[in-house]
Motif scaffolding. Structure first.
Motif, PDB file in Angstrom:
ATOM      1  N   TRP A 163       2.201  37.652 -31.553  1.00 29.84           N
ATOM      2  CA  TRP A 163       2.278  36.256 -31.136  1.00 29.84           C
ATOM      3  C   TRP A 163       2.449  36.157 -29.624  1.00 29.84           C
ATOM      4  O   TRP A 163       1.795  35.361 -28.956  1.00 29.84           O
ATOM      5  CB  TRP A 163       3.410  35.541 -31.863  1.00 29.84           C
ATOM      6  CG  TRP A 163       3.499  34.096 -31.526  1.00 29.84           C
ATOM      7  CD1 TRP A 163       4.446  33.479 -30.778  1.00 29.84           C
ATOM      8  CD2 TRP A 163       2.568  33.068 -31.901  1.00 29.84           C
ATOM      9  NE1 TRP A 163       4.175  32.141 -30.658  1.00 29.84           N
ATOM     10  CE2 TRP A 163       3.026  31.856 -31.348  1.00 29.84           C
ATOM     11  CE3 TRP A 163       1.400  33.055 -32.650  1.00 29.84           C
ATOM     12  CZ2 TRP A 163       2.363  30.650 -31.515  1.00 29.84           C
ATOM     13  CZ3 TRP A 163       0.735  31.851 -32.818  1.00 29.84           C
ATOM     14  CH2 TRP A 163       1.216  30.673 -32.260  1.00 29.84           C
ATOM     15  N   VAL A 164       3.321  36.996 -29.057  1.00 31.62           N
ATOM     16  CA  VAL A 164       3.548  36.962 -27.612  1.00 31.62           C
ATOM     17  C   VAL A 164       2.306  37.416 -26.854  1.00 31.62           C
ATOM     18  O   VAL A 164       1.881  36.777 -25.898  1.00 31.62           O
ATOM     19  CB  VAL A 164       4.779  37.824 -27.230  1.00 31.62           C
ATOM     20  CG1 VAL A 164       4.864  38.033 -25.729  1.00 31.62           C
ATOM     21  CG2 VAL A 164       6.049  37.164 -27.727  1.00 31.62           C
ATOM     22  N   SER A 165       1.683  38.516 -27.290  1.00 32.45           N
ATOM     23  CA  SER A 165       0.555  39.051 -26.527  1.00 32.45           C
ATOM     24  C   SER A 165      -0.751  38.292 -26.761  1.00 32.45           C
ATOM     25  O   SER A 165      -1.562  38.172 -25.847  1.00 32.45           O
ATOM     26  CB  SER A 165       0.355  40.530 -26.834  1.00 32.45           C
ATOM     27  OG  SER A 165      -0.035  40.699 -28.179  1.00 32.45           O
ATOM     28  N   ASP A 166      -0.980  37.777 -27.974  1.00 34.42           N
ATOM     29  CA  ASP A 166      -2.254  37.129 -28.274  1.00 34.42           C
ATOM     30  C   ASP A 166      -2.232  35.612 -28.129  1.00 34.42           C
ATOM     31  O   ASP A 166      -3.288  34.999 -27.997  1.00 34.42           O
ATOM     32  CB  ASP A 166      -2.718  37.479 -29.691  1.00 34.42           C
ATOM     33  CG  ASP A 166      -3.058  38.951 -29.841  1.00 34.42           C
ATOM     34  OD1 ASP A 166      -3.163  39.640 -28.809  1.00 34.42           O
ATOM     35  OD2 ASP A 166      -3.213  39.410 -30.980  1.00 34.42           O
ATOM     36  N   ALA A 167      -1.066  34.997 -28.165  1.00 39.43           N
ATOM     37  CA  ALA A 167      -1.020  33.535 -28.100  1.00 39.43           C
ATOM     38  C   ALA A 167      -0.279  33.046 -26.857  1.00 39.43           C
ATOM     39  O   ALA A 167      -0.870  32.411 -25.989  1.00 39.43           O
ATOM     40  CB  ALA A 167      -0.370  32.970 -29.363  1.00 39.43           C
ATOM     41  N   THR A 168       1.010  33.341 -26.752  1.00 39.93           N
ATOM     42  CA  THR A 168       1.788  32.742 -25.670  1.00 39.93           C
ATOM     43  C   THR A 168       1.508  33.350 -24.309  1.00 39.93           C
ATOM     44  O   THR A 168       1.756  32.702 -23.292  1.00 39.93           O
ATOM     45  CB  THR A 168       3.304  32.817 -25.954  1.00 39.93           C
ATOM     46  OG1 THR A 168       3.674  34.180 -26.113  1.00 39.93           O
ATOM     47  CG2 THR A 168       3.664  32.022 -27.179  1.00 39.93           C
TER      48      THR A 168
END
Length: 191
Positions: free
Chosen positions: A166-171
């Motif tokens: 979630w951190v690397s691909d979205a936020t």
């Protein structure tokens, strides 16, 4: 990237981790059975889902439902009721199998042939934070194009992998403001 908020909520802010909100949204898109497991109807719906084909039975066994076929048949016919521990196993197996079954569909739906899906980030709640300590955080939208690792981690129910994905691909695409959206009140998908 700096590694996460250390003392979230120290001054009164409230919210949940962004990946947890995303997992909730994926769960709602998966369409789990809403009837409670403790009712006869809810139990039968889950058992029928887990036993309708030999492949489904094997997937349920792999997910942790290790009762005999005779016991399953007694539950389906209403001659016996599962214990609390077995009810938990039925629910866990059902959610695991359902996530696995819908993961490919959700991945195609969210990736949309490379166009991605718009994600809405609703900022954390700062209503209980003193005015001088409040951050300026606003509602943001972002088009996420790569859902593979996120959906894979969600289907495997792996919280750590989901957080990292979630951190690397979205936020991370939020730029230098990504840390402000580590905790949110809600995440919405335009899917």
């Amino acid at each position: 990237m700096p590694d996460r908020n250390i003392e979230f909520g120290k001054f009164g802010a409230s919210g949940i981790k962004g990946y947890e909100a995303a997992a909730r949204q994926l769960d709602s898109l998966a369409g789990f059975i809403t009837t409670p497991l403790t009712t006869r109807r809810g139990l039968l719906a889950r058992l029928h889902y887990l036993t309708r084909t030999p492949h489904a039975r094997q997937a349920a066994r792999d997910a942790g439902l290790t009762v005999t076929d005779r016991t399953l048949q007694a539950w389906l016919e209403g001659r016996r009721n599962p214990s609390k521990r077995n009810l938990d196993k039925v629910e866990t197996a059902y959610r695991t199998v359902r996530r696995h079954n819908v993961a490919r569909y959700l991945l195609a739906r969210l990736n949309r042939q490379g166009r991605g899906t718009r994600v809405e980030f609703h900022p954390l709640n700062q209503s209980q934070v003193d005015r001088p300590r409040q951050r300026v955080v606003s509602f943001r939208t972002l088009n996420v194009r790569h859902w593979d690792r996120i959906v894979e981690a969600w289907a495997a129910a792996d919280s750590e992998a989901l957080d990292a994905a979630w951190v690397s691909d979205a936020t991370a695409d939020l730029g230098s403001e990504w840390g402000q959206y580590e905790y949110v009140t809600n995440i919405g998908f335009a899917a």
